[in-house]
Scaffold this motif. Structure first.
Motif, PDB file in Angstrom:
ATOM      1  N   ILE A  83       6.363   2.993  -5.212  1.00 41.16           N
ATOM      2  CA  ILE A  83       5.657   1.991  -6.019  1.00 41.16           C
ATOM      3  C   ILE A  83       6.593   1.297  -7.002  1.00 41.16           C
ATOM      4  CG2 ILE A  83       3.786   1.628  -7.678  1.00 41.16           C
ATOM      5  CD1 ILE A  83       2.298   3.969  -6.370  1.00 41.16           C
ATOM      6  N   VAL A  84       7.397   2.103  -7.718  1.00 39.56           N
ATOM      7  CA  VAL A  84       8.330   1.517  -8.690  1.00 39.56           C
ATOM      8  C   VAL A  84       9.735   1.678  -8.111  1.00 39.56           C
ATOM      9  CG1 VAL A  84       9.217   1.649 -11.050  1.00 39.56           C
ATOM     10  CG2 VAL A  84       6.794   2.099 -10.605  1.00 39.56           C
ATOM     11  N   GLU A 336      -2.721  -0.885  -9.783  1.00 39.12           N
ATOM     12  CA  GLU A 336      -3.526  -1.131  -8.576  1.00 39.12           C
ATOM     13  C   GLU A 336      -3.081  -0.227  -7.439  1.00 39.12           C
ATOM     14  OE1 GLU A 336      -4.803  -5.358  -8.188  1.00 39.12           O
ATOM     15  OE2 GLU A 336      -6.078  -3.896  -9.206  1.00 39.12           O
ATOM     16  N   ALA A 337      -1.760  -0.106  -7.276  1.00 33.08           N
ATOM     17  CA  ALA A 337      -1.232   0.719  -6.182  1.00 33.08           C
ATOM     18  C   ALA A 337      -1.730   2.156  -6.325  1.00 33.08           C
ATOM     19  CB  ALA A 337       0.289   0.669  -6.170  1.00 33.08           C
ATOM     20  N   LEU A 338      -1.840   2.616  -7.571  1.00 32.54           N
ATOM     21  CA  LEU A 338      -2.271   4.003  -7.804  1.00 32.54           C
ATOM     22  C   LEU A 338      -3.754   4.229  -7.508  1.00 32.54           C
ATOM     23  CD1 LEU A 338      -0.236   4.932 -11.004  1.00 32.54           C
ATOM     24  CD2 LEU A 338      -0.034   5.978  -8.757  1.00 32.54           C
ATOM     25  N   VAL A 379       5.783   7.576  -6.530  1.00 33.64           N
ATOM     26  CA  VAL A 379       5.785   6.674  -7.689  1.00 33.64           C
ATOM     27  C   VAL A 379       7.154   6.018  -7.811  1.00 33.64           C
ATOM     28  CG1 VAL A 379       5.710   6.595 -10.208  1.00 33.64           C
ATOM     29  CG2 VAL A 379       3.947   7.832  -8.946  1.00 33.64           C
ATOM     30  N   GLY A 380       8.234   6.843  -7.775  1.00 35.60           N
ATOM     31  CA  GLY A 380       9.588   6.310  -7.839  1.00 35.60           C
ATOM     32  C   GLY A 380       9.985   5.842  -9.219  1.00 35.60           C
ATOM     33  N   SER A 388       3.440  13.398  -4.247  1.00 34.81           N
ATOM     34  CA  SER A 388       3.389  12.482  -3.118  1.00 34.81           C
ATOM     35  C   SER A 388       2.003  11.863  -3.073  1.00 34.81           C
ATOM     36  CB  SER A 388       3.773  13.171  -1.821  1.00 34.81           C
ATOM     37  OG  SER A 388       2.763  14.058  -1.445  1.00 34.81           O
ATOM     38  N   ILE A 389       1.972  10.595  -2.723  1.00 34.33           N
ATOM     39  CA  ILE A 389       0.729   9.839  -2.753  1.00 34.33           C
ATOM     40  C   ILE A 389       0.343   9.488  -1.326  1.00 34.33           C
ATOM     41  CG2 ILE A 389      -0.329   7.707  -3.613  1.00 34.33           C
ATOM     42  CD1 ILE A 389       1.644   7.891  -5.946  1.00 34.33           C
ATOM     43  N   PRO A 390      -0.851   9.920  -0.889  1.00 34.37           N
ATOM     44  CA  PRO A 390      -1.263   9.655   0.492  1.00 34.37           C
ATOM     45  C   PRO A 390      -1.209   8.152   0.783  1.00 34.37           C
ATOM     46  CG  PRO A 390      -2.852  11.077  -0.615  1.00 34.37           C
ATOM     47  CD  PRO A 390      -1.906  10.594  -1.659  1.00 34.37           C
ATOM     48  N   SER A 391      -0.507   7.794   1.845  1.00 30.92           N
ATOM     49  CA  SER A 391      -0.370   6.383   2.167  1.00 30.92           C
ATOM     50  C   SER A 391      -0.409   6.201   3.678  1.00 30.92           C
ATOM     51  CB  SER A 391       0.945   5.844   1.593  1.00 30.92           C
ATOM     52  OG  SER A 391       1.071   4.465   1.876  1.00 30.92           O
TER      53      SER A 391
END
Ligand code: PLP
Length: 448
Positions: A83-84, A336-338, A379-380, A388-391
């Protein structure tokens, strides 16, 4: 006589072509000329270099690839799943923040009270919004160039010629070879190392503190996690038991705790926990412009603001405008991404895949080798390590990575296990059409 270079048309002849008249007026002679030179250079290096090239042909090529503004920085669709992304300029700004920048770019009342016609404190609207954003009574705020500058300013004001307590478990390298201990040393303070890499206790801090200790520094290890036999000392404990101020560098700039990032510290929690000064970056999880954010008691903030070198760290009006709009406007792209779910990202990836299939059928080209897969985003940018973010992503042949990076708009994905992943976590749905178009162009270019 056979040197193919001879058949490349001269720069001035290309610049005189009518297709470049408007671009010359909009973008300027220096910029367009540089682009003409670049296109000529690229053609010169082709095996069949320039045989019989016409000025009008080169001019059309240049015109087709000119950007909207005379800058070499190109818009990029971030399909990395991070994301970042530091290399992509960290947080993308909200539409509201971009509009605020445009508005402030003209003459603006950044340091003038328009009612009285007198000088006013610089950027007071943005500063007030920043102070209010943490929702803690009696807190003032200040803004400098970036998080590193905020740390340096804290050292200059709170520990000139003195020492700073720092746990050995928090001696962090931020990235690109920049290390916080070295930064502090260059800011003129001595670091008194406390505890060990994995365990630091209150007694360690109490033994280390002396009459020349300026403050105890808590640094959030924002880009790594330590697991196993570990212990640290919280802000609350330090502020209760140490006779010196506690400065918390939280890194990522979350204003309040985020449900999806439970271990990520927030400015609000650090202040409520007893930190005397809280430091964060503006362009990580806050989702705003590059900036160093500082919150603390009004007298301390005033001392930071009045330090003679504070001027050297001052932010410009564009940063102040973008920061205020980020704080008061609609949620920025990072926020928003979150909120995106994997189901939502999968269905967008499937829609893009279907669209690409339709285009391929219409153009009577071969079916595309693509699939929709689950991925783990991050997130980065030095935030929420280990989370980790489910994507979801669509996969493409790896040989499309280069043409997508150099396309218009540029698309940066991630090559993993021999395939290119176009991860949608950090892509706004508003960009799906542009993304699909870019992939279709890259496929066409590869097919030729
Ligand atoms: C990112 C980070 C910094 C540096 O902030 P910049 O805004 O990049 O200067 C300092 N400390 C921590 C903990 C960070 O995560």
């Amino acid at each position: 006589m056979n040197d193919p270079r001879r058949s490349l048309p001269p720069v001035d002849q290309i610049l005189a072509d009518p297709v470049l008249a408007q671009p010359l007026a909009d973008l300027g002679g220096k910029f367009v000329k540089a682009r003409v030179r670049a296109v000529l250079e690229a053609r010169r290096n082709l095996p069949e270099a320039g045989a019989g090239e016409l000025a009008s042909e080169v001019a059309a090529d240049v015109a087709a690839h000119l950007p909207a503004a005379p800058t070499t920085l190109r818009p990029v669709i971030n399909a990395t799943g991070v994301i970042v992304h530091t290399n992509l300029g960290r947080a993308p700004l909200s539409a509201a923040a971009r509009a605020a920048i445009l508005q402030a770019a003209a003459a603006t009342d950044v340091e003038l009270d328009l009612r009285t016609g007198r000088r006013a404190p610089r950027g007071q609207g943005a500063i007030a919004a920043l102070a209010a954003a943490v929702d803690v009574d009696g807190v003032a705020a200040h803004v400098v160039n970036n998080g590193a500058a905020a740390l340096v300013l804290a050292c200059w004001v709170l520990a000139p010629g003195g020492n700073v307590l720092l746990s050995r478990g928090e001696m962090v390298e931020i990235g690109d070879g920049f290390r916080i201990p070295e930064l502090l040393a260059e800011a003129g303070v001595q670091i008194r190392e406390v505890g060990t890499t994995n365990r630091t206790t209150l007694a360690d801090y109490q033994r280390a503190v002396d009459s020349s200790t300026g403050f105890a520094l808590k640094i959030h290890p924002s880009n790594f996690t330590v697991e196993g036999f570990t212990s640290g000392v919280g802000i609350g404990e330090l502020s209760t038991h140490l006779p010196v101020p506690v400065v918390a560098d939280i890194g990522s700039g979350l204003l309040a705790p985020h449900p999806r990032l439970p271990s990520e510290p927030s400015a609000q929690a650090a202040l409520r926990g007893g930190a005397d000064l809280v430091i964060a970056s503006g362009d990580k999880l806050l989702g705003g412009p590059q900036a160093g954010l500082l919150w603390g008691a009004p007298n301390l903030i005033e001392a930071l603001r009045r330090h003679p070198l504070a001027r050297a760290l001052r932010v410009d009006k564009l940063t102040l405008a973008a920061l205020e709009a980020t704080l008061l406007g609609p949620p920025p792209p990072v926020a928003e991404a979150l909120t995106r779910t994997r189901a939502e990202l999968r269905s967008r990836a499937e829609a893009i895949t279907a669209d690409l299939g339709t285009r391929a059928a219409a153009a009577d080209t071969a079916a595309i080798d693509t699939a929709v897969i689950d991925t783990e985003g991050a997130v980065g940018g030095g935030g929420a390590p280990g989370v980790s973010i489910p994507s979801a992503a669509l996969t493409l042949p790896a040989n499309l990575a280069a043409p997508l990076r150099t396309g218009h708009p540029a698309v940066v994905g991630q090559v993993r296990g021999g395939a290119l992943r176009i991860d949608l976590l950090a892509v706004s749905p508003d960009d799906d059409a542009a993304l699909t178009g870019a992939i279709a162009s890259a496929l066409t270019a590869e097919g030729e």
